[in-house]
Scaffold this active site. Structure first.
Site, mmCIF file in Angstrom:
data_model
loop_
_atom_site.group_PDB
_atom_site.id
_atom_site.type_symbol
_atom_site.label_atom_id
_atom_site.label_comp_id
_atom_site.label_asym_id
_atom_site.label_seq_id
_atom_site.Cartn_x
_atom_site.Cartn_y
_atom_site.Cartn_z
ATOM 1 N N THR A 128 0.834 -1.204 0.000
ATOM 2 C CA THR A 128 0.000 0.000 0.000
ATOM 3 C C THR A 128 0.871 1.258 0.000
ATOM 4 O O THR A 128 2.070 1.181 -0.242
ATOM 5 C CB THR A 128 -0.984 -0.039 1.200
ATOM 6 O OG1 THR A 128 -1.956 0.992 1.056
ATOM 7 C CG2 THR A 128 -0.263 0.144 2.529
ATOM 8 N N ASN A 129 0.288 2.424 0.223
ATOM 9 C CA ASN A 129 1.056 3.669 0.318
ATOM 10 C C ASN A 129 0.502 4.547 1.437
ATOM 11 O O ASN A 129 -0.418 4.158 2.145
ATOM 12 C CB ASN A 129 1.088 4.397 -1.038
ATOM 13 C CG ASN A 129 -0.292 4.839 -1.468
ATOM 14 O OD1 ASN A 129 -0.981 5.589 -0.784
ATOM 15 N ND2 ASN A 129 -0.729 4.344 -2.625
ATOM 16 N N ARG A 130 1.065 5.740 1.588
ATOM 17 C CA ARG A 130 0.778 6.578 2.753
ATOM 18 C C ARG A 130 -0.459 7.450 2.642
ATOM 19 O O ARG A 130 -0.748 8.227 3.550
ATOM 20 C CB ARG A 130 1.976 7.510 3.015
ATOM 21 C CG ARG A 130 3.193 6.798 3.505
ATOM 22 C CD ARG A 130 4.271 7.810 3.894
ATOM 23 N NE ARG A 130 5.517 7.153 4.231
ATOM 24 C CZ ARG A 130 5.747 6.570 5.410
ATOM 25 N NH1 ARG A 130 4.831 6.596 6.347
ATOM 26 N NH2 ARG A 130 6.900 5.976 5.636
ATOM 27 N N SER A 131 -1.181 7.388 1.554
ATOM 28 C CA SER A 131 -2.337 8.276 1.403
ATOM 29 C C SER A 131 -3.403 7.967 2.461
ATOM 30 O O SER A 131 -3.755 6.815 2.686
ATOM 31 C CB SER A 131 -2.936 8.129 0.010
ATOM 32 O OG SER A 131 -4.141 8.856 -0.065
#
Ligand code: CTP
Ligand code: CA
Length: 226
Positions: free
Chosen positions: A33-36
């Site tokens: 996943t990512n930090r959004s």
């Protein structure tokens, strides 16, 4: 006007917003996943609802509560987000891509939990579809497309490049290396990049940034229909 008594100047405008991140599974218990966090996209939804728009939110995983008053579609992967958007794009007037869509997904989704072995683990990734690009290719003249570019260098050049390549009408350029901007914060520092100009905005709350973006969208709609 204060935030609370903004005019309902988007009454009847059909707006689709993508927000948040994607979770791309590796096996039943792991994902990439990512930090959004979804804050910017959800702020756009909130601002648009206040101004009377008919809002569809297509959101990846987010800790934020689904806004009441919008039609919310919850998805996990980039492919699911792509399908959810494509199924609803035709009936929209404005499409805003605020999601940090996963560019890649693990090529294999293992059915069983991976067991550790000697040596390194290699995971092969394959490309996800580019939602904004495809919306841009199918877009009618009466539809407006807005993208976000979170960059750490060459911010305006990169944003303009994406605006042109994806056939968008407006890009919100975001220098995520500045403090007070980017992932997880309640404020943002952005530049609005359209086909003609660049408008640098000061440090604002994400809700104020959302209203400025919607102001610009409304302006472009008015100009186009006159
Ligand atoms: N976007 C999308 N689908 C993707 C990737 C991005 O719709 N698969 C959208 C994002 O929601 C955003 C815009 O495209 O509105 C720009 O995303 P960004 O990640 O900055 O650009 P990319 O084209 O993915 O390029 P890169 O990550 O290499 O900078
Ligand atoms: Ca990307």
């Amino acid at each position: 006007f204060t935030e609370r008594d903004k005019p309902r100047d988007l009454a009847g405008v059909r707006l689709l917003v993508t927000a948040g991140r994607n979770a791309e599974p590796i096996d039943p218990v792991r994902y990439v996943t990512n930090r959004s966090t979804g804050k910017m996209g959800y702020a756009i939804v909130e601002a648009a609802l206040r101004r009377g728009a008919l809002v569809t939110l297509v959101t990846g995983p987010s800790e934020l509560a689904p806004p009441s008053g919008a039609t919310t579609v919850q998805v996990q992967t980039g492919l699911e987000m792509y399908e959810a958007v494509m199924a609803r794009v035709e009936e929209q007037d404005v499409i805003i891509g605020a999601a940090a869509v996963a560019d890649y997904r693990p090529k294999l989704r293992h059915e069983q939990k991976l067991k550790k072995k000697e040596g390194n683990l290699l995971i092969e990734f394959e490309r996800n579809p580019d939602i904004l690009l495809e919306v841009g290719q199918r877009k009618r003249d009466d539809q407006l497309l807005v993208g976000f570019a979170a960059e750490t260098e060459n911010v305006l050049e990169n944003a303009r490049g994406k605006l042109m390549r994806k056939g968008a009408d407006l890009f919100v350029a975001n220098d995520v290396s500045q403090s007070g901007a980017g992932f997880g914060t309640d404020t943002n520092i952005v530049t609005l990049v359209d086909r003609e100009a660049e408008i640098a905005l000061p440090l604002l709350s994400k809700l104020e940034v959302a209203d400025r973006i919607l102001d610009h969208v409304l302006n472009m709609r008015t100009r186009r229909s006159s």
